[in-house]
Design an enzyme around this catalytic site. Structure first.
Site, PDB file in Angstrom:
ATOM      1  N   LYS A 250      -4.878  72.022 157.921  1.00 57.12           N
ATOM      2  CA  LYS A 250      -4.588  71.129 159.047  1.00 57.12           C
ATOM      3  C   LYS A 250      -4.039  71.853 160.282  1.00 57.12           C
ATOM      4  O   LYS A 250      -4.226  71.384 161.406  1.00 57.12           O
ATOM      5  CB  LYS A 250      -3.631  70.026 158.615  1.00 57.12           C
ATOM      6  CG  LYS A 250      -4.235  69.039 157.633  1.00 57.12           C
ATOM      7  CD  LYS A 250      -3.293  67.884 157.351  1.00 57.12           C
ATOM      8  CE  LYS A 250      -3.910  66.885 156.388  1.00 57.12           C
ATOM      9  NZ  LYS A 250      -3.054  65.707 156.166  1.00 57.12           N
TER      10      LYS A 250
ATOM     11  N   ASP B 266      -3.531  60.875 160.574  1.00 53.25           N
ATOM     12  CA  ASP B 266      -2.553  60.627 159.510  1.00 53.25           C
ATOM     13  C   ASP B 266      -1.561  59.545 159.929  1.00 53.25           C
ATOM     14  O   ASP B 266      -1.404  58.524 159.266  1.00 53.25           O
ATOM     15  CB  ASP B 266      -1.789  61.908 159.161  1.00 53.25           C
ATOM     16  CG  ASP B 266      -2.580  62.836 158.256  1.00 53.25           C
ATOM     17  OD1 ASP B 266      -3.449  62.346 157.520  1.00 53.25           O
ATOM     18  OD2 ASP B 266      -2.319  64.046 158.283  1.00 53.25           O
TER      19      ASP B 266
ATOM     20  N   GLY C 255       3.843  56.205 151.704  1.00 54.88           N
ATOM     21  CA  GLY C 255       2.616  56.924 151.994  1.00 54.88           C
ATOM     22  C   GLY C 255       1.813  57.319 150.778  1.00 54.88           C
ATOM     23  O   GLY C 255       0.675  57.774 150.903  1.00 54.88           O
TER      24      GLY C 255
ATOM     25  N   GLY D 239       0.256  53.011 150.479  1.00 54.15           N
ATOM     26  CA  GLY D 239      -0.434  54.163 151.032  1.00 54.15           C
ATOM     27  C   GLY D 239      -1.940  54.026 151.039  1.00 54.15           C
ATOM     28  O   GLY D 239      -2.627  54.733 151.783  1.00 54.15           O
TER      29      GLY D 239
END
Length: 280
Positions: free
Chosen positions: A69, A105, A223, A246
């Site tokens: 990422k 995200d 999450g 999540g």
């Protein structure tokens, strides 16, 4: 007939446990899009070659998951606003000849949360200071949350997120140490758990939170998507709290990604059902 199908996918290591392909391809099929989404195992040393390959083959975009990422940024042509603030990318979009990095995200989390509560003007307590927590914190601030408390065991990592929020967003952020069962302040509107505690296979693990401090007026979000109904969420529901799982975050990330790549507003219920059918 055209046998050249538009390609999207995901670069990660490991890649085999990523269920995103199931929900994305379910959405493609539902909306009559003859596109493909391919999970690809990419080692860190091969990331540059993978991105150049996607560029050369005309991929319309792709996701990057752990451990790429941050490293992928040097191989891209630009960043979206939140990706630039967060310093990490999970969705790459082809715009003309350029590959632009976005971060869905936190946006996916906020979109799922908005189905229950609008973050604007709210006070937030967020547990964690890793990559996911950082993304969620930034997007909560950009969505209008006024006060954000970052609770983390590492003071340095927690304070880094606080400093980022205070310098790059309008939110007022502070750090709180996590040295034992954390008691959530009674003026909190939204409680967010953004660590890996409770993730499969250790599904009965519970973050060190004083459950008795949760009140019915709070919204509690986790999450963790595998399992969707974590022990924390079950405990919060027992205290009368509204909850957000999540799985909703994962689905909304996919909805945003599909919109970036195809321009189509994907049906989140179709995508969620595809994940539920996997019996994660």
């Amino acid at each position: 007939m055209n046998f050249l199908l538009p390609l999207t996918g995901s670069f990660a290591q490991p890649a085999g446990e990523n269920p995103t392909v199931a929900m994305i391809e379910a959405a493609f099929a539902h909306h009559g899009l003859d596109w493909r989404y391919i999970n690809v195992e990419v080692a860190p040393g091969d990331l540059g070659d993978a991105v150049r390959g996607a560029r050369a083959m005309g991929w319309r975009g792709f996701n990057c998951s752990i451990p790429h990422k941050v490293a992928v940024i040097e191989h891209l042509d630009g960043l979206g606003q939140s990706a630039e603030i967060i310093g990490a990318v999970n969705t790459i979009v082809r715009r003309g000849d350029r590959l632009i990095g976005e971060n869905t995200d936190g946006r996916g989390f906020v979109a799922a949360l908005r189905e229950v509560v609008d973050p604007r003007g709210k006070s937030v307590v967020l547990f964690g200071a890793g990559g996911a927590a950082r993304a969620v914190a930034v997007e909560m601030a950009l969505a209008g949350a006024t006060r954000i408390t970052i609770v983390n065991r590492s003071a340095a990592r927690g304070q880094a997120v606080v400093d980022l929020l205070n310098t790059r967003t309008a939110a007022q952020a502070r750090y709180a140490p996590w040295t034992g069962p954390f008691s959530v302040p009674q003026d909190t509107d939204i409680v967010i758990h953004a660590t890996s505690v409770g993730l499969y296979p250790d599904v009965e693990a519970m973050p060190d939170i004083d459950i008795d401090s949760l009140t019915p007026g709070m919204v509690v979000a986790d999450g963790i998507h595998n399992p969707p109904l974590t022990r924390l969420l079950r405990a919060a529901q027992g205290r009368g709290c509204r909850t957000v799982d999540g799985l909703g975050m994962l689905v909304q990330q996919g909805v945003i990604g599909i919109k970036y790549w195809t321009g189509v507003d994907a049906n989140p219920q179709v995508m969620r059902q595809a994940l539920l059918d996997l019996d994660l």
